[in-house]
Write a protein that holds these residues in place. Structure first.
Motif, PDB file in Angstrom:
ATOM      1  N   ALA A 114      56.558  12.751  24.675  1.00  0.00           N
ATOM      2  CA  ALA A 114      57.396  11.808  23.897  1.00  0.00           C
ATOM      3  C   ALA A 114      57.401  12.252  22.456  1.00  0.00           C
ATOM      4  O   ALA A 114      56.414  12.778  21.953  1.00  0.00           O
TER       5      ALA A 114
ATOM      6  N   THR B  52      63.820  10.544  23.251  1.00  0.00           N
ATOM      7  CA  THR B  52      62.388  10.303  23.112  1.00  0.00           C
ATOM      8  C   THR B  52      61.565  11.046  24.159  1.00  0.00           C
ATOM      9  O   THR B  52      60.591  11.717  23.842  1.00  0.00           O
ATOM     10  N   TRP B  53      61.957  10.966  25.419  1.00  0.00           N
ATOM     11  CA  TRP B  53      61.150  11.493  26.519  1.00  0.00           C
ATOM     12  C   TRP B  53      61.630  12.873  26.956  1.00  0.00           C
ATOM     13  O   TRP B  53      62.821  13.155  26.984  1.00  0.00           O
TER      14      TRP B  53
END
Length: 207
Positions: free
Chosen positions: A205, A165-166
């Motif tokens: 993100a 995600t990050w």
């Protein structure tokens, strides 16, 4: 540019500490995620336009949103969340005024490698517009203004995947900027060759 270099160096140990905290879970993957957003601190530095003038660079927050049509191809909307403020100086006269600008761009991007690679370089090419405002160039004489700059923008960048995600991002953008110069509201037929480079460091993100 010193502020960007300092921020980049400060970000590296933070990423090293963050990676274990965001360890990728088994079976989790960045593949197939079709939307991402990035918030950055960017420094825009125009080239010297000539005629004895110099335009100082300035940092400002920027934000981008990308629709990933595939794991490698995406379309990015990028822009400044606040205005870049530039001090204009003349050789032998010092500061002669200031001008603000706020660019926005739409670009096609190609991200190399697989979505879960730790490092993913990318390139982009698109179209931008940059509105100029609050021009105070010229002191007490006739007001000098700049028309909206528009044209091609090129991007190269690198994403560091913290997990699925990050990610952290650093990028470099070049804009061909040749706004027309107006004096007292009238066109002069003269273009100001600014052609700025924009260096950004941020966190994003994907969803």
């Amino acid at each position: 540019m010193r502020s960007i270099r300092t921020l980049s160096l400060a970000l590296l140990p933070a990423l090293a500490l963050a990676a274990p905290a965001f360890a990728q879970e088994a079976g989790d993957s960045a593949a197939g995620k079709r939307f991402s957003v990035v918030g950055s601190l960017s420094h825009l530095h125009p080239s010297d336009p000539g005629n004895g003038l110099r335009v100082d660079g300035d940092p400002a927050p920027t934000i981008s949103a990308t629709w990933h049509a595939t794991d490698n191809f995406g379309v990015e909307l990028w822009g400044a969340a606040d205005k870049f403020n530039h001090r204009v100086r003349a050789d032998g006269a010092g500061k002669v005024g200031t001008v603000d600008q706020q660019p926005v761009a739409l670009s096609a991007q190609w991200h190399f490698g697989q979505p879960d690679n730790v490092f993913r370089p990318f390139v982009g090419l698109g179209y931008y517009q940059s509105n100029f405002s609050h021009e105070t160039i010229g002191g007490d004489g006739a007001h000098v203004g700049l028309d909206t700059a528009k044209g091609a923008i090129g991007t190269v960048g690198l994403d560091y995947n913290i997990n699925s995600t990050w990610f952290a991002r650093t990028d470099l953008r070049y804009m061909r900027s040749r706004p027309d110069v107006r004096v007292a509201g009238q066109g002069t037929g003269q273009e100001l060759e600014l052609d700025p480079w924009v260096v950004g460091v941020g966190v994003g993100a994907r969803f």
